[in-house]
Design a protein around this motif. Sequence first.
Motif, short mmCIF file in Angstrom:
data_model
loop_
_atom_site.label_atom_id
_atom_site.label_comp_id
_atom_site.label_asym_id
_atom_site.label_seq_id
_atom_site.Cartn_x
_atom_site.Cartn_y
_atom_site.Cartn_z
N GLY A 57 31.96 37.68 45.88
CA GLY A 57 32.00 39.13 45.72
C GLY A 57 31.18 39.56 44.52
O GLY A 57 31.03 38.80 43.55
N ILE A 58 30.63 40.77 44.57
CA ILE A 58 29.75 41.25 43.51
C ILE A 58 30.49 41.35 42.18
O ILE A 58 30.00 40.89 41.14
N LEU A 59 31.69 41.93 42.19
CA LEU A 59 32.44 42.08 40.94
C LEU A 59 32.87 40.72 40.39
O LEU A 59 32.77 40.49 39.17
N ASN A 60 33.33 39.82 41.24
CA ASN A 60 33.75 38.50 40.77
C ASN A 60 32.59 37.72 40.18
O ASN A 60 32.73 37.05 39.15
N VAL A 61 31.45 37.78 40.85
CA VAL A 61 30.27 37.07 40.33
C VAL A 61 29.81 37.70 39.01
O VAL A 61 29.42 36.98 38.09
N ALA A 62 29.87 39.03 38.91
CA ALA A 62 29.48 39.69 37.67
C ALA A 62 30.38 39.27 36.52
O ALA A 62 29.90 39.03 35.40
N ILE A 63 31.68 39.16 36.77
CA ILE A 63 32.61 38.70 35.73
C ILE A 63 32.29 37.27 35.33
O ILE A 63 32.28 36.91 34.14
N ALA A 64 32.00 36.43 36.33
CA ALA A 64 31.69 35.03 36.04
C ALA A 64 30.41 34.89 35.23
O ALA A 64 30.31 34.02 34.34
N VAL A 65 29.44 35.74 35.50
CA VAL A 65 28.17 35.68 34.77
C VAL A 65 28.31 36.27 33.37
O VAL A 65 27.73 35.76 32.40
N SER A 66 29.10 37.33 33.23
CA SER A 66 29.15 38.07 31.96
C SER A 66 29.87 37.30 30.86
O SER A 66 29.62 37.55 29.67
N ILE A 67 30.76 36.39 31.21
CA ILE A 67 31.61 35.73 30.20
C ILE A 67 30.78 34.97 29.17
O ILE A 67 31.16 34.89 27.99
N GLY B 140 28.20 32.35 45.31
CA GLY B 140 27.77 33.68 44.94
C GLY B 140 28.36 34.77 45.81
O GLY B 140 29.57 34.89 45.96
N LEU B 141 27.49 35.53 46.44
CA LEU B 141 27.91 36.66 47.27
C LEU B 141 28.24 36.20 48.68
O LEU B 141 27.89 35.07 49.07
#
Length: 293
Positions: free
Chosen positions: A151-161, A234-235
């Motif tokens: 999912g876009i939000l889950n991947v974004a959280i994983a990348v942002s950390i 990923g997505l």
Amino acid sequence: MTFSKLSLPSWLNLLVRPSISSQLMLFGLIITVVFILLAIFCPLLTAWGLIPDPTDLLSNNPLEPPESRHWFGTNVRGYDVFARTLYGSQAALEVVLLATTLSLIIGVPLGLISGYLSGRVDKILLFLMDTIYTLPGLLLSVTLAFVLGRGILNVAIAVSISYIPQYYRVVRNHTTSVKTELFVEAAQAMGATPTRVLSRYLFFNVIQSVPVLFTLNAADAILILGGLGFLGLGLPEEVPEWGHDLKEAMPDLSIGIWWTTLFPGLALTLMVTGLSLLGEGLSEIFNPRLHKK
């Protein structure tokens, strides 16, 4: 009568006397803007019939070579490679904006609070951020993506950390040096609350390097997104994404099918290159002394 040389701002100096780095920054800006425009207008171009539907696989034959109907050919599932390559910029932009914005929203305030308050709060936050910073970014993102799911939000959280400690360290170090300035001490003497000092007197004086870091992190986030997609973390599969398309195209290389890997890989490389050149150019504008050294 003699006239002394006028000192121009760094950004104006680059425009008046463009160097190689400023020209490369302009090149990177053009590439970045092109991908942003593609991400915004792809749905409109599809509605006009100029770009095929990237999720349509029943109307196409698998592994068709590039020709007039399919400019970049089709992949093993029958997806149009041209459409999925263009729409891949949309997925990349969404994840990158979410990831970098999340890390900025968390890292900048923590850096301000830590640098201003010092003491035990600073030690705890510094220990926590150093612990995260020592972990490999890709490994940390892979672990979180596996736990959170697609999912876009889950991947974004994983990348942002992995980017939060970078914003924290930059802002904290600047805050530590700026908080001893006379205008900050004057504000404190006049009874300004810590919240007012942080928001009005410190914030805009310690974020000069944040735009540079934001741009460089965006380039790195695209690479991590591609890596997650290549690993299947990923997505969702139906969403056009360059890393996932490269994963599906890898077996095609052994039988001479080159177009399914070339175009998604080229798009990924171009977008990362454009953001990297833009970040380096911004770094020269915001930190001219560092580049002179």
